[in-house]
Design a protein around this motif. Structure first.
Motif, PDB file in Angstrom:
ATOM      1  N   SER A  19      -5.422   8.471  12.037  1.00 24.57           N
ATOM      2  CA  SER A  19      -6.044   7.942  10.817  1.00 24.57           C
ATOM      3  C   SER A  19      -7.318   7.163  11.125  1.00 24.57           C
ATOM      4  N   THR A  56       0.835  -1.199   0.000  1.00 20.91           N
ATOM      5  CA  THR A  56       0.000   0.000   0.000  1.00 20.91           C
ATOM      6  C   THR A  56       0.872   1.252   0.000  1.00 20.91           C
ATOM      7  N   ASN A  83     -10.466   7.748   8.870  1.00 21.06           N
ATOM      8  CA  ASN A  83     -10.993   6.632   8.095  1.00 21.06           C
ATOM      9  C   ASN A  83     -12.468   6.378   8.400  1.00 21.06           C
ATOM     10  N   GLN A 113      -3.469   4.277   4.797  1.00 17.40           N
ATOM     11  CA  GLN A 113      -4.231   3.504   3.819  1.00 17.40           C
ATOM     12  C   GLN A 113      -4.453   2.080   4.306  1.00 17.40           C
ATOM     13  N   THR A 125      -7.754   1.397  -3.198  1.00 21.52           N
ATOM     14  CA  THR A 125      -7.651   2.774  -3.677  1.00 21.52           C
ATOM     15  C   THR A 125      -6.609   2.962  -4.769  1.00 21.52           C
ATOM     16  N   GLN A 126      -5.876   1.935  -5.122  1.00 21.73           N
ATOM     17  CA  GLN A 126      -4.823   2.094  -6.117  1.00 21.73           C
ATOM     18  C   GLN A 126      -5.004   1.072  -7.234  1.00 21.73           C
TER      19      GLN A 126
END
Length: 509
Positions: free
Chosen positions: A216, A166, A220, A171, A376-377
């Motif tokens: 985070s 990641t 999140n 993330q 997300t990627q």
């Protein structure tokens, strides 16, 4: 070929230059190999200059001072050569870049990087593989998968574990929370969030974290539509680790209020104190209440490398998912992180198929696609190669020695701070973060905060030493984050002496 006549030698030279210059001369391909070599050589020379000339971790320049230079940049007017470009970048960036490799940088979770990983960066950037599908990466896919398997083995997971690289710990934490929510909804409520969105009960979902966990978690929860209110902060013990009795009470309280606990997020290496939550006990409670257990080991993952200190992570193998940041504690360049799950079937929850990329009918046992595990990627850098280079050339044991060294240095520094009547240590650290302050006798609490804030700012603006700061119960503290095995006890003494010098200067004004 037709004979060409030239009116003079200059015309001949100009024509020769034209036919010898490759088309698309700025594109990286076989006809531009020499240009690539020259450009990389100049970049290397600038890096060497940075290493040789950087004597302090920061120049001390202010945003206003540096920003004034940027107003002169015109992107519509390109520079004439690499010489001009590197000179500009040196002035605007390199001369003021933070030097994480210097022992006098002791602020945030930025580690110095190992040379094998830097060598890998050259291949990663030039070959430019994308890790989403087999046909864009091939061997890179298998390298990443092997490193995920190795990391899972170090955690203590079995052969059914899986994961993906990641962009960073935040993330990975998002993936852990998302899987916790979606798995709970599917398993306990029979509701498919991926297809139908949050269920009616989502406003009652509750996630438990320590009050010293990473920010985070709140971000999140907000991104996922659960809201920050879904995050229940559990108080910590005297060493700022999640208090297990308080956790049990918090779970019971939410149940009695009609809310729905779904997950516990434990921290292995808190950002402020470098301490590890009681993972075994948290795992027991998670099992008792049928909750997802995620471990944020973005910082503490370095303990996996050392046989001497790995015991601090006992219980991490009980987690459903784990966050790993190789670019914090494995001495890797940014970015290099991973999200690991105990059972690869859990990742099926987030899989989505696109006919143009990863069609449903593809045999992913034969042609693996890492995009099936990412949220997300799509296009994703081959960052795993850096860790591959590192482990193949250095091995786990050598990296573990580096971690042992920083832990030992932190313990020695803690002893020095405790022994100094002008300094106050707030807590010992499991790993290598020390929170403390300069405290002179007779100074009021409010002035102690202002005093330490002055010290921090003074060091930052001179650039001699970079330390971090934090607030605990509203009080301002200085913070050492020791992640450099080159940092010695002698360096610690120098930094502490400078702190006391500025502290005395403040009091004498």
């Amino acid at each position: 070929m037709e004979n060409i006549s030239y009116t003079n030698s200059t015309e001949r030279e100009e024509f020769s230059a034209i036919i010898e210059t490759p088309p698309f001369q700025d594109i990286f391909y076989e006809k531009t190999a020499d240009a690539y070599r020259d450009a990389v050589d100049q970049a290397k020379e600038l890096v060497m200059s940075f290493l040789e000339n950087q004597q302090k971790p920061f120049s001390g320049i202010t945003p206003a001072e540096l920003g004034a230079q940027f107003k002169q940049i015109k992107f519509d007017t390109p520079l004439n050569s690499y010489d001009e470009m590197f000179a500009e970048v040196k002035e605007l960036y390199v001369d003021h870049a933070t030097a994480f490799h210097l022992p006098s940088y002791i602020a945030h979770l930025n580690c110095p990087v190992v040379i094998p990983a830097l060598a890998a960066e050259v291949l990663i950037s030039a070959i430019n593989s994308s890790q989403d599908t087999w046909d864009q990466s091939a061997g890179g896919t298998l390298m990443e998968r092997r490193l995920i398997d190795w990391t899972a083995e170090q955690i203590g997971f079995g052969p059914e574990a899986d994961g993906v690289f990641t962009g960073g710990g935040s993330q990975s934490n998002l993936m852990g929370l998302l899987l916790a929510r979606d798995y709970f909804a599917l398993d306990r409520l029979g509701h498919n969030i991926k297809l139908d969105g949050n269920p009616a009960e989502y406003a009652k979902f509750r996630i438990f974290v320590s009050d010293k966990s990473h920010f985070s978690n709140q971000k999140n929860a907000s991104l996922m539509g659960l809201g920050e209110r879904s995050i229940i902060q559990v108080k910590t013990d005297s060493r700022f680790r999640m208090d297990i009795d308080a956790l049990e009470l918090a779970i019971q309280k939410e149940l009695e209020s009609g809310n729905i606990p779904i997950a516990i997020i434990a921290t292995a290496g808190t950002t402020d104190f470098g301490n590890v939550d009681p993972l075994n006990k948290i795992g027991f409670l998670a099992e008792k209440h049928k909750l997802w257990m995620h471990v944020d080991a973005a910082y503490g993952c370095g303990l996996l490398l050392t046989d001497k200190h790995k015991y601090l992570l006992n219980g991490i193998e009980l987690a459903h998912s784990v966050t790993i940041d190789y670019h914090k504690s494995f001495f890797q360049p940014i970015s290099s992180s991973a999200f690991i799950v105990r059972d690869k079937k859990l990742l099926e929850i987030i899989r989505h198929h696109a006919d143009y990329l990863n069609p449903k009918e593809e045999n992913y046992e034969a042609y693996p696609a890492q995009i099936n595990k990412s949220i997300t990627q799509s296009t994703r850098r081959f960052d795993a190669l850096k860790l591959w280079f590192t482990l193949r050339l250095m091995g786990r044991e050598k990296l573990g020695e580096y971690i042992d060294t920083v832990i030992a240095t932190a313990k020695e520094a803690a002893s020095v701070i405790k022994a100094d009547p002008m300094l106050e240590l707030l807590s010992d650290s499991d790993i290598s973060i020390l929170v403390f302050r300069y405290k002179s006798i007779g100074v009021s609490p409010g002035n102690v905060c202002a005093l330490n804030e002055f010290i921090k700012k003074k060091m930052f603006h001179t650039g001699e030493v970079l330390v971090a700061s934090t607030k605990v119960d509203g009080n301002y503290y200085l913070k050492f984050t020791i992640l450099n095995p080159l940092t010695t006890l002698q360096d610690i003494h120098k930094i502490l002496n400078l702190i006391k010098t500025y502290g005395a200067a403040y009091l004498n004004n």
